[in-house]
Design an enzyme around this catalytic site. Structure first.
Site, PDB file in Angstrom:
ATOM      1  N   HIS A 129      44.130  84.335  42.853  1.00 42.05           N
ATOM      2  CA  HIS A 129      44.071  85.472  43.764  1.00 42.05           C
ATOM      3  C   HIS A 129      43.930  85.026  45.218  1.00 42.05           C
ATOM      4  CE1 HIS A 129      41.951  88.604  46.103  1.00 42.05           C
ATOM      5  NE2 HIS A 129      42.803  89.397  45.494  1.00 42.05           N
ATOM      6  N   CYS A 165      65.987  51.014  57.691  1.00 37.01           N
ATOM      7  CA  CYS A 165      64.879  51.890  57.303  1.00 37.01           C
ATOM      8  C   CYS A 165      63.558  51.416  57.892  1.00 37.01           C
ATOM      9  CB  CYS A 165      64.775  51.970  55.776  1.00 37.01           C
ATOM     10  SG  CYS A 165      64.490  50.376  54.980  1.00 37.01           S
TER      11      CYS A 165
END
Length: 790
Positions: A421, A750
């Site tokens: 909730h 990279c």
């Protein structure tokens, strides 16, 4: 019957008379495949509710009271109390009661019992629409047995239409009170008190990534997961690969599941402590997870086709412990991310202060950073203490808290998962939350200044003090690079968000980073536990709870992390670099000191490719390969390419490639491409020879700089000499690019250099490098610089 409709008599066209929940159930029972199990039942229509008001002369009186609230919201509690009292004192009309009795008897007969156990759920006519979830606004009553008990529960459900939170919610959503009504569904219970239950979404609830199913599960009745009373197990499945017949379970997290809700001996339900053995066991098998995901995909496609637009769903399910069947008990539209698809703006929150004390962590809801005063409130009776701008810290929330949650800038709960909730309402209200911290209310002090950091994937961190952070909101609409642009990625939890960046895939997925954070145990300690002391063995036993073996723990955890990244970018390429641990790094792992010796210079020691064929480490490398095989062939992510780091010689490369083939990773089989890092001068000098063994290359500028200049990159006293822009390093890079192109092999970079230095990126572009792989936070600035130059 005038006031009763069985589910097989209704569909979505009947929303006005049976509400959203009941209409969806009727639609599914009538039109989705019969192989899907949906408990039967009936709806008490809105006409029944209106008859209740009319027979008791309440219609105008309630309307007048609601009108007075519109004029003064401070009177919500006073007005709500008056209306609830009026409805509670009302008599259920005889004709309505008789129809409920009759329908309940027919339902019981269908299930072969005198009085079947049912769930009684509200289904307000504005509920579960595409713009408002109404999460928990009205009451649900479970394990209701007997006709009179059903009538009583129906009466209570009608009263719950006028809780303070429901009145305030409808006013906020501008829902016309004159048109509102309540239908109530009466549905056969699934005995998940003997099994498990939970919630699943047909998207990632944090990022809106649409190609996965997210499942939360716990033992017992579903209210525990929905309300956030437990920290549930979590599973994530790729829809596309599942539909192709693969088994793409890309995330599997064991929740504590400390309590469960079960049938009471005298009716109703009770909460009890979950047996320890079950707490340490997943509440669903992998096959049950896949079956649930398949059903979610079927339902999403059905509702999307019916609406003519993508309709992601929020689905409640239950596993019956008696027949071991999975049941769908509710389905409703997801209301947050469905409206956000296709946007080109992205906000990045970055914490500037990294020295603060970490208080506690949990699951991140939202992707922001907020600061404020902690208001620790364990009981709802004290909720009035919450002031505007506070951060609410509590055990868990329920719908009664919603009007007060709106005052807060953030929420912290002890219990709950990403579908509880507190999580659902926080998303709908745009709040930042950290749920499932377990110790938030005991660790954080009332009145303490704190910072909630949810900017780093699925883990939310709570720090002491008001920390400095900054926000960058950029639009990448139309931003593209002529050169292939890839991203460096080490955190699987950030993969979905990172995938929205305009890149062509992942140029570097660092396996050692993933192993560090997802596993944390030296692989040889998992393979040879007999070499460990008792304390270390016990630690490992605790960490591997829920897995069939130590081997299964390593392979499943690593393959799921790889699957998460591959799923996020599919079908774009994901280049995974095999682990490049140094001995000093591996010694810090659990059990590492039993297998790693001390080296004087770990940077030049046992690392990279040398480990893979070393007799003392080869069994651990086999685990890495097994995880990659699983991700590529069992999960189906053939967009994964493999890159080998720190290859010193051509013969070493040949030995590693042969070893990988023996473990099921053969170059060219199942489209597998092998790449090699270019980070040692020997790689540059012999790039033609290496080209015969590999499909492509990626330059590692950090190690290439270290070994070209003879500078230990870990040395603080030599930091001024370490510079990727040095002419000697740039010459090495030039030779590497030229050599790869001469061999007709693609080569990218990279390393850190192009992320840190714009001029280095430009140098690489000028040298005709085939791709740049940048850190995620450098992608947009890089594209903006290119756009400015145009």
């Amino acid at each position: 019957m005038m006031y009763i409709k069985f589910f097989n008599q209704i569909s979505l066209k009947d929303v006005k008379i049976v509400g959203g929940k009941n209409a969806a159930l009727g639609q599914m029972i009538q039109y989705v495949p019969s192989s899907m199990c949906i408990p039967d039942g009936f709806a008490i229509t809105v006409d029944g509710y209106r008859l209740l008001l009319e027979k008791n002369n309440l219609t105008m009186e309630i309307h007048n009271l609601i009108n007075s609230v519109h004029k003064n919201l401070d009177h919500v509690h006073e007005v709500g109390t008056k209306i609830r009292t009026l409805v509670a004192q009302a008599q259920i009309p005889h004709e309505l009661m008789q129809e409920i009795f009759q329908a309940y008897q027919e339902l019981s007969q269908k299930y072969g019992v005198d009085s079947c156990d049912v769930a009684v759920r509200s289904s307000a006519t504005a509920e579960d629409s595409a713009s408002a979830s109404f999460a928990g606004q009205q009451e649900t009553f479970v394990n209701i047995v007997g006709a009179q008990a059903v009538v009583d529960a129906y009466h209570k459900a009608c009263i719950s239409l006028f809780t303070d939170r429901s009145i305030a919610y409808r006013i906020e959503k501008k829902i016309n009170e004159y048109e509102i009504g309540i239908s109530v569904g009466v549905q056969k219970m699934v005995r998940s008190d003997l099994g498990s239950s939970g919630v699943m979404f047909t998207l990632d609830t944090e990022t809106g990534f649409k190609d996965v199913v997210l499942i939360n599960a716990s033992y017992g009745l579903g209210e525990s997961v929905v309300s956030g009373a437990v920290n549930p197990d979590e599973f994530c499945i790729d829809k596309r690969m599942l539909s192709k017949g693969y088994k793409p379970l890309i995330k599997k997290t064991l929740g504590s599941k400390a309590t469960r809700m079960v049938y009471g001996h005298n009716g109703g339900v009770v909460q009890e402590v979950t047996p320890v053995a079950l707490q340490n066991t997943y509440s669903l098998s992998d096959e049950q997870v896949f079956e649930l995901a398949r059903q979610a995909i079927i339902l999403e496609k059905y509702f999307s086709d019916m609406h003519g637009a993508w309709t992601p769903l929020d689905i409640e399910w239950a596993l019956d412990g008696r027949d071991n069947k999975l049941y769908i008990v509710q389905a409703r539209p997801e209301t947050v991310h469905v409206h956000e698809q296709g946007g080109a703006d992205i906000a990045y929150y970055t914490l500037d202060d990294h020295t603060a004390k970490l208080l506690v962590s949990g699951q991140a809801i939202g992707q922001k950073i907020v600061t404020g005063t902690a208001r620790v409130i364990k009981n709802f009776s004290d909720v009035s203490m919450l002031q505007a701008g506070d951060i609410l810290v509590t055990t868990m929330t329920n719908p009664d808290w919603v009007p007060y949650m709106k005052k807060a800038v953030g929420i912290v709960t002890d219990f709950g998962g990403r579908t509880c909730h507190a999580a659902i309402v926080s998303r709908e209200l745009g709040l930042t939350a950290v749920v499932g911290t377990e110790h938030g209310t005991s660790t954080i002090k009332n009145g303490q200044k704190i910072t909630l950091d949810c900017s780093n994937g699925s883990v939310g961190s709570i720090y002491d003090g008001v920390l400095v952070y900054h926000t960058d909101t950029v639009s990448y609409k139309g931003l593209r690079s002529q050169m292939p642009l890839l991203v460096n990625l080490a955190d699987p939890d950030s993969a979905f968000k990172t995938s929205f960046l305009p890149t062509q895939g992942v140029g570097l997925a660092r396996l050692e980073f993933i192993i560090t954070h997802m596993i944390g145990i030296h692989p040889m300690a998992l393979i040879q536990p007999e070499k460990l002391d008792n304390k270390t063995r016990q630690t490992i036993s605790t960490m591997t709870a829920g897995y069939a073996s130590n081997r299964a723990f390593f392979i499943e955890r690593l393959s799921q992390a790889l699957g998460m990244i591959a799923s996020a970018f599919y079908p774009r390429q994901v280049i995974v670099r095999l682990s490049d641990f140094k001995t000093n790094e591996y010694r810090n792992f659990i059990g590492g000191s039993f297998f790693e010796h001390v080296e004087e210079n770990p940077m030049l020691g046992m690392r990279g490719a040398a480990r893979y064929t070393d007799a003392a480490y080869a069994p651990a490398f086999e685990l890495e390969c097994a995880a990659l095989v699983h991700a590529r062939t069992i999960m189906g992510f053939d967009n994964i390419k493999i890159m080998i780091p720190f290859v010193r010689t051509v013969s070493e490369a040949e030995r590693v490639i042969d070893k990988m083939a023996s473990y099921g990773l053969s170059r060219g089989v199942n489209n597998l491409e092998l790449y090699m890092m270019v980070e040692i001068p020997s790689n540059v000098i012999l790039i033609k020879e290496f080209s015969a063994l590999f499909d492509g290359f990626s330059i590692g500028s950090n190690d290439l700089t270290q070994l070209t200049l003879g500078v230990d990159r870990d040395s603080t006293s030599l930091v001024q000499l370490f510079d990727e822009r040095d002419p000697a390093v740039k010459k090495m890079i030039q030779w590497a690019i030229a050599g790869a192109h001469e061999a007709h092999k693609p080569i990218g970079i990279c390393g850190q250099a192009p992320s840190d230095y714009p001029e280095m990126a430009q140098f690489l572009i000028d040298e005709k490098i085939d791709s740049l792989s940048l850190n995620a936070d450098a992608i947009i600035p890089f594209l903006l610089r290119i756009a400015d130059k145009k």
